[in-house]
Write a protein that holds these residues in place. Structure first.
Motif, PDB file in Angstrom:
ATOM      1  N   SER A 161      -8.962   6.380  -0.194  1.00 47.06           N
ATOM      2  CA  SER A 161      -9.869   5.651   0.365  1.00 47.06           C
ATOM      3  C   SER A 161     -11.161   6.712   0.634  1.00 47.06           C
ATOM      4  O   SER A 161     -12.126   6.379   1.079  1.00 47.06           O
TER       5      SER A 161
ATOM      6  N   LEU B 119      -0.994   7.320   1.071  1.00 49.06           N
ATOM      7  CA  LEU B 119      -1.969   6.212   0.656  1.00 49.06           C
ATOM      8  C   LEU B 119      -1.357   4.766   1.092  1.00 49.06           C
ATOM      9  O   LEU B 119      -1.589   3.847   0.312  1.00 49.06           O
TER      10      LEU B 119
ATOM     11  N   ARG C  70      -3.624   0.685   2.152  1.00 47.81           N
ATOM     12  CA  ARG C  70      -3.842  -0.466   1.388  1.00 47.81           C
ATOM     13  C   ARG C  70      -2.591  -1.359   1.202  1.00 47.81           C
ATOM     14  O   ARG C  70      -2.606  -2.328   0.773  1.00 47.81           O
ATOM     15  N   GLN C  71      -1.319  -0.820   1.552  1.00 49.53           N
ATOM     16  CA  GLN C  71      -0.023  -1.471   1.496  1.00 49.53           C
ATOM     17  C   GLN C  71       0.191  -2.315   2.815  1.00 49.53           C
ATOM     18  O   GLN C  71       1.395  -3.013   2.953  1.00 49.53           O
TER      19      GLN C  71
ATOM     20  N   TYR D 206      -0.535  -4.850   4.247  1.00 48.69           N
ATOM     21  CA  TYR D 206      -0.576  -6.489   4.148  1.00 48.69           C
ATOM     22  C   TYR D 206       0.729  -6.591   3.407  1.00 48.69           C
ATOM     23  O   TYR D 206       1.620  -7.437   4.092  1.00 48.69           O
ATOM     24  N   PRO D 207       1.064  -6.125   2.144  1.00 43.35           N
ATOM     25  CA  PRO D 207       2.491  -6.774   1.464  1.00 43.35           C
ATOM     26  C   PRO D 207       3.574  -6.271   2.335  1.00 43.35           C
ATOM     27  O   PRO D 207       4.668  -6.731   2.540  1.00 43.35           O
TER      28      PRO D 207
ATOM     29  N   PHE E  37      -6.547   1.042   7.981  1.00 42.89           N
ATOM     30  CA  PHE E  37      -6.332  -0.434   7.860  1.00 42.89           C
ATOM     31  C   PHE E  37      -5.489  -0.852   8.906  1.00 42.89           C
ATOM     32  O   PHE E  37      -4.357  -0.306   9.249  1.00 42.89           O
TER      33      PHE E  37
ATOM     34  N   TYR F 111     -10.128   0.944  -5.027  1.00 44.11           N
ATOM     35  CA  TYR F 111      -8.712   1.337  -5.000  1.00 44.11           C
ATOM     36  C   TYR F 111      -7.906  -0.139  -4.756  1.00 44.11           C
ATOM     37  O   TYR F 111      -8.382  -1.081  -4.320  1.00 44.11           O
TER      38      TYR F 111
ATOM     39  N   HIS G 246      -3.684  -2.025  -4.780  1.00 44.11           N
ATOM     40  CA  HIS G 246      -2.232  -2.056  -4.694  1.00 44.11           C
ATOM     41  C   HIS G 246      -1.702  -3.260  -5.719  1.00 44.11           C
ATOM     42  O   HIS G 246      -2.022  -4.191  -5.357  1.00 44.11           O
TER      43      HIS G 246
ATOM     44  N   TYR H 266     -12.528  -6.496   1.234  1.00 47.31           N
ATOM     45  CA  TYR H 266     -11.089  -6.368   1.404  1.00 47.31           C
ATOM     46  C   TYR H 266     -10.386  -7.499   0.747  1.00 47.31           C
ATOM     47  O   TYR H 266     -10.723  -8.568   1.461  1.00 47.31           O
TER      48      TYR H 266
ATOM     49  N   ASP I 243       1.326  -9.966  -3.654  1.00 50.97           N
ATOM     50  CA  ASP I 243       1.743  -8.603  -2.803  1.00 50.97           C
ATOM     51  C   ASP I 243       0.735  -7.678  -3.029  1.00 50.97           C
ATOM     52  O   ASP I 243       1.055  -6.455  -2.904  1.00 50.97           O
TER      53      ASP I 243
ATOM     54  N   VAL J  12      -3.340  -5.972  -3.293  1.00 53.09           N
ATOM     55  CA  VAL J  12      -4.608  -5.586  -2.519  1.00 53.09           C
ATOM     56  C   VAL J  12      -5.492  -5.096  -3.435  1.00 53.09           C
ATOM     57  O   VAL J  12      -5.411  -4.287  -4.303  1.00 53.09           O
TER      58      VAL J  12
END
Lengths: 278, 278
Positions: A146, A175, A178-179, A181-182, A261, B148, B150, B200, B253, B255
């Protein structure tokens, strides 16, 4: 769990972590407050940079802060003592091997930790197991992908990439932000809500130029100089050019951007069959 | 000023611009409202995607919306008529050759325009000249380097890079968002304040998955497919792989992140010598 910590454990790194916490407290933690009487697990407290903020903002909550490193725990304990806080209890423990009964915490908090683990999904699943039904799990992570700035510079991106590569080599993922959430949904958490916390820095915000761009971000990248050169990822000359270009972004016409995040999810309050049937 | 518009002027592109405006209205324009009686220049109104929002949110202000393209202006006029707004006047004009007296506007608004100009600094200086003392200039721009997602994908980044390269070839800069602050300060504006507006998108926000990631961003990249292949920047196969990977980020899954930058600055109210001396 890998015990290599890409940033190292030196005194300068401890100072960096505390500077970072100071600069970002409101942005990252302004909306985290635990109710009186709640028992909160802070998993991976490190040198206590977040512990002090957490404990101060929720004086009625009882924190249990764990870390795998005895040296970090000692530093965290000192930080908490210095802040005259008495609502934190420390334990040396591994997130993947927690010495607590399942469903024994009201809330769990984990900040800048998953990015260093080779199995962040497994760690989250274990942390979720610590929660009572209806308890919340809060995750905060950065994401080096980011990062962008003005003037743009390939050398600066390459220097950042050294940190990303070293962290990956140690089993982590720089990185990861960004992950969030999942990962949280995958760990079985419900009502997961992730919000980005972007740090935007231009010359109209001199406090952030100093505390974030210089003392947090550039200091972090500068911190991997020797490992990156030793690992053959860069040369002294190329790395120095990258740092110089990152510093260039702190000048009057420069701009620097980075995003964290923050995710909050909860465990399901198990509904009883009799109720679902009703 | 270059008249090539990287996105083209087709009907599908007009629809994309209106979808985009619908999705982003609150995020981008929620804090823009002009007082009753003020005269506002919208520079580069395009098909009126922002014009309708502006005019509706500030019903007491009188807008003068300009664009170099007669076709775009006709579409903008239709959009404004359809919205039954009567506070907008259209003129075909070039930002670098404005048919208005200097210092004849209370406010200037310019959105998604500087990124297409070969001399954004010169354009801003001219727009600043249109302002009465104390008037505000508002700039909104995206930055493709803020993208960016995911799962991460080199093919998807390469497809985005096609758009960046084509826009640069046409004299523009798709990474302009991060430069809004230095550009505005460089144009002599005062009290410049830039705020990032990050979009986002994860599966908990299905409206944004559809309206932003799919119908705004991926549609925009998809829109340069033929030009990018014709220019030899990519192949059908590689470009398709990039689009497929961008779509992958819209799954449960996935983003997706993108950031716009909004800057507001003002012209100095010239202080009289007698007052400074007092």
């Amino acid at each position: 769990m890998r015990r290599d910590y890409v940033h190292g454990h030196h005194r300068r790194e401890r100072q960096r972590l505390h500077d970072q916490a100071g600069a970002l407290v409101d942005l990252l933690h302004g909306d985290t407050k635990y109710p009186k009487g709640s028992r909160v697990l802070e998993a991976g407290c490190g040198v206590g940079a977040q512990t002090v903020t957490l404990a101060r903002r929720s004086p009625g909550a009882a924190f249990v802060s764990i870390d795998v490193s005895a040296a970090s725990l000692a530093a965290a304990r000192r930080a908490v003592d210095l802040a005259r806080l008495d609502n934190v209890e420390f334990h040396q423990a591994d997130i993947l091997d927690l010495p607590f009964a399942s469903a024994s915490f009201d809330h769990v908090f984990v900040c800048f930790v998953l990015e260093h683990l080779s199995d962040p999904a497994g760690a989250l699943a274990r942390l979720r197991g610590m929660l009572k039904p209806g308890g919340t799990l809060t995750v905060i992570e950065g994401d080096h992908g980011s990062t962008y700035f003005h003037p743009d510079s390939a050398a600066a991106h390459a220097a950042i990439q050294c940190q990303v590569a070293l962290q990956a080599e140690a089993g982590g993922n720089a990185l990861l932000g960004r992950q969030v959430y999942p990962l949280m949904v995958g760990a079985g958490l419900e009502d997961v809500r992730v919000s980005p916390r972007m740090v935007y820095v231009d010359a109209s915000r001199p406090d952030l130029v100093d505390s974030f761009t210089k003392k947090t971000f550039i200091a972090m990248i500068e911190g991997v100089r020797h490992s990156a050169i030793a690992a053959g990822l860069t040369t002294t000359r190329r790395f120095s050019a990258g740092i110089r270009d990152l510093r260039r972004a702190t000048r009057a016409d420069g701009v620097f951007c980075y995003t964290f995040f923050k995710g909050v999810g909860r465990t399901v309050v198990s509904s009883r069959p009799s109720r679902s049937a009703a």
